[in-house]
Motif scaffolding. Structure first.
Motif, mmCIF file in Angstrom:
data_model
loop_
_atom_site.group_PDB
_atom_site.id
_atom_site.type_symbol
_atom_site.label_atom_id
_atom_site.label_comp_id
_atom_site.label_asym_id
_atom_site.label_seq_id
_atom_site.Cartn_x
_atom_site.Cartn_y
_atom_site.Cartn_z
ATOM 1 N N CYS A 36 54.241 16.572 -32.694
ATOM 2 C CA CYS A 36 53.533 17.818 -32.921
ATOM 3 C C CYS A 36 52.067 17.536 -32.707
ATOM 4 O O CYS A 36 51.477 16.701 -33.366
ATOM 5 C CB CYS A 36 53.842 18.284 -34.323
ATOM 6 N N ASN A 159 49.476 26.740 -36.152
ATOM 7 C CA ASN A 159 50.834 26.817 -35.644
ATOM 8 C C ASN A 159 50.908 27.247 -34.196
ATOM 9 O O ASN A 159 51.681 26.698 -33.427
ATOM 10 C CB ASN A 159 51.644 27.812 -36.479
ATOM 11 N N LYS B 11 61.924 25.730 -36.333
ATOM 12 C CA LYS B 11 61.100 25.282 -35.224
ATOM 13 C C LYS B 11 59.626 25.271 -35.639
ATOM 14 O O LYS B 11 58.892 24.345 -35.374
ATOM 15 C CB LYS B 11 61.298 26.248 -34.071
ATOM 16 N N LYS B 12 59.238 26.335 -36.287
ATOM 17 C CA LYS B 12 57.861 26.442 -36.752
ATOM 18 C C LYS B 12 57.499 25.256 -37.630
ATOM 19 O O LYS B 12 56.456 24.662 -37.526
ATOM 20 C CB LYS B 12 57.684 27.727 -37.551
ATOM 21 N N LYS B 14 58.458 22.402 -37.564
ATOM 22 C CA LYS B 14 58.241 21.172 -36.827
ATOM 23 C C LYS B 14 56.812 21.109 -36.270
ATOM 24 O O LYS B 14 56.226 20.050 -36.157
ATOM 25 C CB LYS B 14 59.250 21.086 -35.690
ATOM 26 N N VAL B 15 56.320 22.258 -35.904
ATOM 27 C CA VAL B 15 55.008 22.277 -35.273
ATOM 28 C C VAL B 15 53.879 22.179 -36.295
ATOM 29 O O VAL B 15 52.773 21.810 -35.972
ATOM 30 C CB VAL B 15 54.859 23.549 -34.419
#
Lengths: 354, 335
Positions: A36, A159, B11-12, B14-15
């Motif tokens: 990330c 995000n 998914k979010k 993870k980011v």
């Protein structure tokens, strides 16, 4: 025909077209983009390859799509109702801009444009990365207000938007921003590395260049790879038939002029000479050479001829007047003051019995 | 549909950067700031709440504390009505104070709700030190006039940049730099949660690099994580050394006393090629102090010079000249 600088710019982080030096760092960047990605802050002297690395990183993230860029002028209105425009380079995945282009209004750019971009999320989140990247160049000339404006934006919308800052020196980036980014320091390449890259370019261009010339280019470039490659190309253009071993590396005229001025200062320290030097300084200034560059060069030529005992004093004075030059309005006063101060130091030292 | 939603949120997750992921959610999670936490907990149970002013270095948890407190105070249904969060990314000139803040303060609260502990609204002003003096001055009356229904939480790094009348209206809380043990402990928790193997020593290095700034430490940790998971021993050592500055400085401390002027000039050139700016001078001075290279009389002289150099550089001067000045003077005083 593209310039060599662009033609031989590395296309990816690692691999055949990979970057030529700081390989460990390239590996690190690759890891970062795979996992990330955090916000990044690239810093390093000019010509060290910051932008190249950012481009490679973007390609790593999004593939070749980032190369399809377009110029977009974005308009915005300041609180005082002035309409301004800023140029942005954007692809489907990233936006690149230099907020300091609009001077003190960069705060508005950060508050409006960057925030707006950060708030909107990537459309097709399923097929690609779920975030986009905003590249802000010359981050060190962002005003304090603008930098403060970035703080919460960077956290709140982390995000769907990653910010990549690019600057020459960390000194002017406020602490809170530094603490939000991973700092990627891109030092200038060493002489050996510059030489390696130049050799690669020469080989690809089938150019026959004597080693002595190459050495001199490496020396002159002072770790600025872009300058080194440009110089190589310039020499090739000047000597179409083939490069002789004693080929001259073009030196700008004003540099020679300043060198001459420095020699005069060292030669005699009198009122007359001071007047003469003033004329010369006016001459250089009228050619629109930035005063701080004149200052730097002058000091560079003066220092080697000083006895070591006075170097410290000279440098202190130089630092002092350089600062004043920056704060003040008329550069000539400060340049001249430095020259006189130097003469004074030089004279008293010379008259002292050793 | 619900399944798709879940995938999306996964998914979010993870980011999310670790700094956000591990941001304290409740007051109990806040590390090391006992006074303010005790006071806020009291307020949660219905005790009086003054206007607050949080100040301290970056990465000590000021914003996190304010947000966590508001989250606990108000259930999410009324959170939006009760909390106004303004930071430097919003326009905050004098007009905003006059209109937005005043308007928000003026609104009266709706009918009482049982889950409401405090019948108050809260305005969080983050990064107040970036506000203009005029805007701050305009806040003076606002803070007092509506104190029946509204509390302010002001957050800043430097309390000296606020005008005194604003400061005197608030209860001040200084957020301390986090001591080593607390930081290591925090980092350890994150490491365990993320499954990143790290030894105590390595954590210490990360922490030293971040100089008491927990956010920077977490940020660094995250950037190291992929390398650590990969388990390449040499790469690991390379990154754990922290910034290249540290290496340069320790070299410098050894060579400086014995080198002559031309050597120092060329040394300065090579340093400016790779170092990161004014922090270098500061760290160098710190290191020299730690190594007892400078004697007591000269500490004052050098300290002053460091300050002068820093000012010059922040005003926009070149690093090279100032560094040279610093190093040459340093060499003279060491002798």
């Amino acid at each position: 025909m593209a310039l060599w600088v662009d033609k031989y710019r590395p296309k990816e982080l690692l691999g055949k077209d990979g970057v030529d030096y700081h390989l460990e760092q390239a590996k690190h960047l690759k890891f970062l983009s795979a996992d990330c990605m955090p916000h990044l802050l690239f810093c390093g002297p000019s010509g060290a390859g910051k932008k190249t690395r950012i481009k490679c990183l973007l390609r790593e993230l999004y593939g070749v799509g980032v190369d399809k860029t377009q110029l977009i002028m974005k308009a915005f209105t300041t609180p005082s109702n002035r309409k301004l425009e800023i140029q942005t380079v954007s692809s489907n995945y990233h936006v690149e801009m230099t907020p300091s282009d609009v001077g003190i209004y960069d705060r508005v750019v950060v508050q409006d444009l960057v925030k707006e971009m950060a708030q909107t999320s990537q459309i097709e989140a399923s097929s690609q990365k779920s975030f986009k990247v905003v590249v802000l160049c010359e981050a060190d000339s962002l005003t304090r207000d603008a930098q403060h404006g970035l703080r919460r934006t960077m956290e709140k919308y982390a995000n769907n938007c990653k910010i990549v800052l690019c600057c020459e020196s960390l000194s002017r980036i406020i602490e809170p921003l530094q603490s939000r980014c991973i700092i990627i320091n891109v030092p200038a390449p060493t002489d050996v590395e510059v030489e390696k890259v130049l050799r690669k370019v020469i080989q690809k261009e089938n150019l026959n260049m004597p080693d002595s010339v190459l050495q001199r280019i490496v020396e002159k470039s002072e770790g600025n790879l872009r300058r080194a490659i440009l110089m190589t190309e310039a020499i090739k253009m000047e000597n179409e038939g083939g490069i002789p071993a004693n080929a001259q590396i073009p030196v700008p005229e004003w540099e020679v002029y300043i060198q001459e001025t420095a020699r005069l200062i060292l030669q005699k320290q009198t009122n007359d000479m001071a007047l003469k030097v003033r004329e010369r300084l006016y001459e250089v200034l009228s050619r629109l050479i930035p005063p701080h560059v004149i200052f730097k060069k002058l000091l560079e030529y003066l220092l080697p001829s000083c006895p070591s005992s006075i170097v410290r004093e000279v440098v202190s004075e130089a630092a002092k007047f350089e600062h004043r030059l920056l704060l003040g309005q008329k550069p000539i006063f400060h340049l001249e003051a430095f020259v006189i101060a130097f003469m004074e130091i030089y004279l008293t030292n010379a008259s002292k019995p050793k | 549909m619900s399944e798709a939603m879940e995938v999306d949120s996964g998914k979010k997750q993870k980011v999310l950067t670790w700094t956000e992921k591990y941001r304290p959610k409740t007051l109990d999670d806040i590390a090391h700031q006992e006074e303010v936490v005790t006071m806020l907990k009291g307020a949660l149970q219905g005790k009086d709440l003054p206007h607050l002013l949080f100040y301290g270095p970056p990465g000590t948890g000021k914003t996190s504390t304010a947000l966590a407190f508001c989250r606990q105070l108000f259930p999410s249904s009324i959170f939006r009505d009760r909390v106004l969060d303004l930071n430097a990314s919003d326009e905050r000139g004098i007009s905003v104070v006059r209109q937005k803040i005043q308007a928000f303060s003026k609104t009266t609260l709706g009918s009482s709700n049982k889950e409401d502990v405090l019948r108050l609204k809260i305005i969080i002003l983050d990064e107040v030190d970036a506000m203009t003096r005029e805007a701050q001055a305009a806040m003076r009356r606002v803070i007092e006039d509506f104190s029946k229904t509204t509390r302010f939480i002001l957050i800043c790094n430097y309390v000296s940049r606020l005008i005194p009348p604003v400061v005197s209206r608030c209860a001040k809380f200084r957020f301390k730099s986090l001591p080593a043990e607390v930081q290591v402990q925090r980092l350890r928790t994150i490491c365990d949660a993320e499954g990143t193997p790290m030894s105590e020593d390595e954590l210490k290095q990360v922490m030293e690099y971040s100089e008491g700034d927990l956010r920077r430490a977490v940020c660094t940790l995250q950037s190291l994580a992929p390398i650590l998971k990969n388990g390449d021993e040499s790469a690991r050592n390379c990154y754990l050394r922290g910034s290249s500055d540290a290496l340069l400085i320790s070299d410098l401390c050894k060579t400086l006393p014995s080198s002559d002027v031309p050597q120092i000039i060329s040394l300065t050139k090579s340093i400016t090629k790779s170092c990161t700016g004014v922090a270098f001078i500061r760290r160098c001075f710190q290191q020299m102090l730690d190594d007892n290279l400078i004697n007591d009389e000269n500490i004052a002289v050098m300290g002053k010079l460091v300050a002068v150099c820093e000012k010059r550089i922040l005003d926009g001067c070149d690093l090279e000249n100032n560094l040279l000045d610093f190093l040459l003077t340093l060499r003279e005083t060491i002798r």
